[in-house]
Design a protein around this motif. Structure first.
Motif, mmCIF file in Angstrom:
data_model
loop_
_atom_site.group_PDB
_atom_site.id
_atom_site.type_symbol
_atom_site.label_atom_id
_atom_site.label_comp_id
_atom_site.label_asym_id
_atom_site.label_seq_id
_atom_site.Cartn_x
_atom_site.Cartn_y
_atom_site.Cartn_z
ATOM 1 N N GLY A 111 0.795 -1.221 0.000
ATOM 2 C CA GLY A 111 0.000 0.000 0.000
ATOM 3 C C GLY A 111 0.826 1.269 0.000
ATOM 4 N N GLN A 112 2.137 1.129 0.172
ATOM 5 C CA GLN A 112 3.004 2.296 0.258
ATOM 6 C C GLN A 112 3.826 2.549 -0.997
ATOM 7 O OE1 GLN A 112 5.102 2.572 4.121
ATOM 8 N NE2 GLN A 112 4.026 0.674 4.598
ATOM 9 N N VAL A 113 3.874 1.578 -1.894
ATOM 10 C CA VAL A 113 4.715 1.689 -3.094
ATOM 11 C C VAL A 113 3.896 1.312 -4.322
ATOM 12 C CG1 VAL A 113 6.816 0.860 -4.239
ATOM 13 C CG2 VAL A 113 6.763 1.057 -1.738
ATOM 14 N N ALA A 114 3.844 2.206 -5.290
ATOM 15 C CA ALA A 114 3.175 1.921 -6.569
ATOM 16 C C ALA A 114 4.200 1.310 -7.526
ATOM 17 C CB ALA A 114 2.604 3.203 -7.170
ATOM 18 N N VAL A 115 3.809 0.238 -8.187
ATOM 19 C CA VAL A 115 4.692 -0.438 -9.142
ATOM 20 C C VAL A 115 3.974 -0.520 -10.476
ATOM 21 C CG1 VAL A 115 6.011 -2.533 -9.642
ATOM 22 C CG2 VAL A 115 5.654 -1.837 -7.271
#
Length: 156
Positions: free
Chosen positions: A28-32
């Motif tokens: 939920g903290q990093v967009a990939v």
């Protein structure tokens, strides 16, 4: 995650990193995301050989569709990771000068000098797709460690 056509290496890297982030509790903290420097395969699913090799290791690439790198990507993402030197050259040509520090190689955490490139398995056999997964799994684990440290420092 960026390769040339966004159907083999970069979707594999996207799927592997996303799974590793989820396992680490960081999803939920990093967009990939992934993209290609060329528009050869826009809208297409990953190469079936990439999808099959990934699925055999528990990574589902089926929802991904190829797209081309856009100018907005350089604003949207804190890191843009290239599969190889040719794609890094293409990214540098597109990247605004104030964003160049955001560019790196997918395999950079492995510490190879010169930077080890993710081999393009497109014209080879099934073993090439497994080799790509081996390299990306190793690098993704290290990227997760780096991202965890970065997020931890940002929270402090």
């Amino acid at each position: 995650m960026v390769c040339m056509g966004n159907i083999c290496r970069s979707p594999t890297a996207e799927g592997v990193l996303r799974a590793h982030l989820q396992q680490a509790g960081l999803a939920g903290q990093v967009a990939v995301d992934s993209a290609g420097t060329h528009g050869y395969h826009i809208g297409e699913a990953p190469d079936p050989r990439s999808s099959k090799a990934a699925l055999q290791r528990g990574y589902d690439l089926s929802a991904q569709r190829a797209r081309q790198v856009s100018a907005a990507d350089f604003q949207r993402f804190d890191l843009i990771l290239a599969a190889d030197r040719a794609n890094m050259t293409a990214l540098r040509a597109l990247c605004p000068p104030d964003r160049v520090a955001r560019l790196d190689f997918i395999l950079a955490p492995l510490g190879q000098v010169p930077v080890l490139e993710v081999p393009d398995p497109y014209y080879g056999g099934a073993g090439g797709f497994d080799r790509v997964l081996d390299l990306i799994e190793q690098a993704s684990a290290l990227w997760v460690d780096r991202l965890r440290q970065t997020l931890s420092m940002a929270a402090d």
